[in-house]
Design an enzyme around this catalytic site. Sequence first.
Site, PDB file in Angstrom:
ATOM      1  N   SER A 164      72.021  70.601   7.426  1.00 39.62           N
ATOM      2  CA  SER A 164      71.146  70.296   8.616  1.00 39.62           C
ATOM      3  C   SER A 164      71.442  68.999   9.338  1.00 39.62           C
ATOM      4  O   SER A 164      71.656  68.163   8.540  1.00 39.62           O
ATOM      5  CB  SER A 164      69.514  70.146   8.099  1.00 39.62           C
ATOM      6  OG  SER A 164      68.882  71.343   7.598  1.00 39.62           O
ATOM      7  N   GLU A 247      63.857  65.901  -3.024  1.00 36.79           N
ATOM      8  CA  GLU A 247      63.614  66.900  -2.348  1.00 36.79           C
ATOM      9  C   GLU A 247      62.564  67.829  -2.308  1.00 36.79           C
ATOM     10  O   GLU A 247      62.149  68.592  -1.427  1.00 36.79           O
ATOM     11  CB  GLU A 247      65.214  67.494  -2.299  1.00 36.79           C
ATOM     12  CG  GLU A 247      65.544  68.942  -1.286  1.00 36.79           C
ATOM     13  CD  GLU A 247      66.917  69.503  -1.217  1.00 36.79           C
ATOM     14  OE1 GLU A 247      66.866  70.435  -0.644  1.00 36.79           O
ATOM     15  OE2 GLU A 247      67.831  68.731  -1.792  1.00 36.79           O
TER      16      GLU A 247
END
Length: 375
Positions: A164, A247
Site C-alpha cells: 500500500s 498489524e
Amino acid sequence: MIDVRTAVRRAAAEELRARVRAFAEREMASSGADAHCDAWMTSYSAEFSRALGARGWAGMTIPAEYGGPGRTSMERYVVIEELLAAGAPVALHWFADRQVGPALLRHGSPAQRRRYLPGIARGECYFAIGMSEPDSGSDLAAVRTRARRDGGGWRLEGAKTWSSHAHLAHHMLVLARTDPAEDRRAGLSQFLVDLRLDGVQIRPITTQDGRRHFNEVVFDGVRLDDGCLLGTRGQGWSQVMAELALERSGPERFLSTMPLLRCLLRRTEARPKELGVLLAELRSIRAMSQSVAEALGRGETPTVAAAVVKDLGTRFEGKVVELARDLLPVVPDLASGDEYARLLAEAVVHSPDRTLRGGTNEILRGIVARTAAGA
C-alpha cells in the site's frame, strides 16, 4: 473498585480522546475532507499527517531522544481509535507509525533510529511494507526475494506485492532471504530500502473501484549498504512476527467500517436487536484488542491473541456491511453525494479483502491451532 491511579489514567485518556475528536472534526471540515471507510489504507493527506505530528500524535511511542513524544501504547490507542472512527486521511504515515517505528525501537541501530524516527514522529517519513510476494498468497515463509552479499553491502533481487502506497512512500521495510536453510522460516533478514534507489520499480495495482493504493515493487539488483540491514542477519522471521502482532491486533481490524456504522446509527430511528448484538460484539473485540496493545506496550509478542483479534475483527466488519444493507438498503454508489450511499459502496468494495490482508483468516486460525497443540 477502581483505584485512584486507574481513575486518573482513564480521565486523562478521555481528555485526550476529546481533543483528538475535536481536532479531526475541525481539520477535516476546514480541508473539505470526507470521512472514508478503510481510511488507513485509502485516504491520505500530507497536511493532515504533519498536523498530527505537530501535536505529538504520530509516532507516539517514540521517545524524546529520537524526536518523539514518548507517550504510552494506550495513549496511542486512543488517538488511532478516534482517527479511524472519523475516517480521517491517515494512510501516508500509517505503516511507519504502526510497524516501522516500533521495529526500529526494538531492532534498529542508533544510527538507523536517528535517521528515521524523527521524521516518523513528525508525520513526514512514509514507509511501505514489503512482506507479501507474487504467487505466494498468505504463505509469508515462501520468500523468494533475495539479498546477496556484494562487497561491503548487499544486492537485492525479487518482488513484493500488495504494498500500500509504495508509490508515495520514501522507504520500504523488506523481508528477504539472506541464507539457505532447511526451515523456510530461518535464513531471513529485514532491510530498510530507499525506494528512490536505482533498480527499484513500482508498478500500480488498480482495485475494482478504479483507485490505486496497492502496488507491486520489483527490485532489480538494488545496491544496499550494510547500514540497511535491520536487526540481526537471519532473524527476520522473529522480527516480522513481532510486527504482525502490531498489524493484526489494532483497532483498524474492526473500525475500518466505523464511519458507515456511525452514519447508519444517525439515520436509524428504530434500533433492532441485531444492532444491539453487533455493538456488544464490537465492545468485546475492542476489549481484546486493548489487552493486546497493553501487552505490546510491555514488550511482549502476543501472536495468538493478535491473530484472534484480526479474525474476529474482520468478520465483524463484514457483519456491519450486511446489517447496513438490511436495515437501510440503498444503491451503493462511490460517486454519490449522499454520505451513506458512498460509505456503503466503499465498505462493499473492500469487503472481499478484509479477511485477506494481514494474513487470511484461515492462516490465522492455523496459528491459533498450532499453538494450542504445542506445534
